[in-house]
Design a protein around this motif. Structure first.
Motif: not given
Length: 308
Positions: A32-43, A50-60
């Protein structure tokens, strides 16, 4: 900090094209990171998608998207199937992975991902895990260090590097990025110091986060999760990652072990959509230098399912 500043999505249009999005489908963003790819997929999804995203970094995780079609899971993508089963998702239409380290993790500096900033020698993507790069540098024996530098970064003088580190840590513990760089500086090729330092840090980061082990586990799960006609899109940044992805698409397994049918045709659950991996355009590289080493591969799940 804006999400775009956090991490600029690499090869965004190529990624969307590769996923060949079904507006009503179920998709997974493994990084997921900053969510750039996820936002584009949602659009590109309808109200039914539906979109499920993963990230193990608490900042993300702080970048989560407020959208009822979206779910962000705070865990490593190697636990992909387990989490999706909790949401009763056993088949998906597309999976995306943008591997490696995010721009934010490099720019932030506090975890030691940047060779240009003084910070604790940490390199954990998930700060809940116990082992750090400092632990590795100060406790692994010479042969273990040599193996890491040779296998994960193809460092030519890996033996000399491991020897120097093991001698220097007897004098003083190596606890910061600056400590390590000053120890290894005499071994760096003249004029290519930063490239050498980056390789050393890459090797340590891969070991700290078990990147290749987790990627292998994840890729093996992707095949069974994808529907027939579903797409797997992976962006990798070094040859070890890319080899695992290439092997999976070609043979159905990350080892690249080929099986053939009675007629001598290679058996694989994937149709390779792009024969040669895509690379970022010069225009994109100018805007985002991180994209320079990126390689994008696309596979489509075909009838017959799992290899074998």
């Amino acid at each position: 900090m804006s999400n775009e500043t956090y991490h600029i999505p690499v090869m965004l249009s190529e990624t969307l094209q590769g996923l060949n999005i079904n507006p009503n489908g179920v998709y997974v963003d493994l990084t997921f990171g900053g969510g750039g790819h996820s936002k584009a997929i949602l659009e590109n999804l309808s109200s039914e998608g539906e979109l499920y995203a993963f990230d193990k970094d608490e900042d993300a995780i702080k970048n989560t998207i407020n959208d009822e079609r979206f779910c962000l899971i705070h865990d490593d993508y190697s636990n992909l199937s387990k989490h999706l089963r909790l949401y009763r998702k056993t088949q998906v239409d597309g999976i995306l992975a943008d591997l490696g380290i995010s721009s934010h993790q490099i720019d932030e500096g506090v975890r030691g991902f940047s060779i240009n900033k003084t910070a604790p020698l940490d390199l954990r993507m998930d700060r809940r895990s116990s082992i750090t790069a400092s632990d590795i540098i100060n406790t692994y024996d010479k042969e273990q260090l040599k193996a890491i530098f040779k296998e994960y970064a193809q460092i030519a003088n890996a033996g000399h590097l491991a020897d120097r580190i093991s001698k220097q840590r007897e004098i003083n513990q190596i606890v910061s990025t600056t400590d390590l760089i000053e120890v290894i500086r005499p071994l760096a090729p003249k004029g290519k110091e930063n490239k050498y330092f980056a390789k050393v840090f890459q090797a340590l980061r891969i070991e700290v986060n078990d990147e290749l082990g987790n990627l292998t586990k994840c890729l093996e799960q992707c095949t069974s999760l994808l529907k027939e006609g579903g797409r797997l899109v992976v962006i990798s940044y070094h040859s070890l990652e890319d080899k695992l992805v290439k092997n999976l698409l070609k043979s159905g397994n990350t080892l690249g072990k080929i099986e053939k049918d009675f007629y001598g045709n290679v058996i694989s659950p994937y149709k390779i959509i792009i024969k040669k991996p895509l690379q970022a355009s010069e225009e994109e590289i100018m805007k985002n230098s991180r994209s320079r080493s990126a390689k994008l591969r696309v596979g489509e799940k075909i009838k017959g399912g799992q290899n074998g």
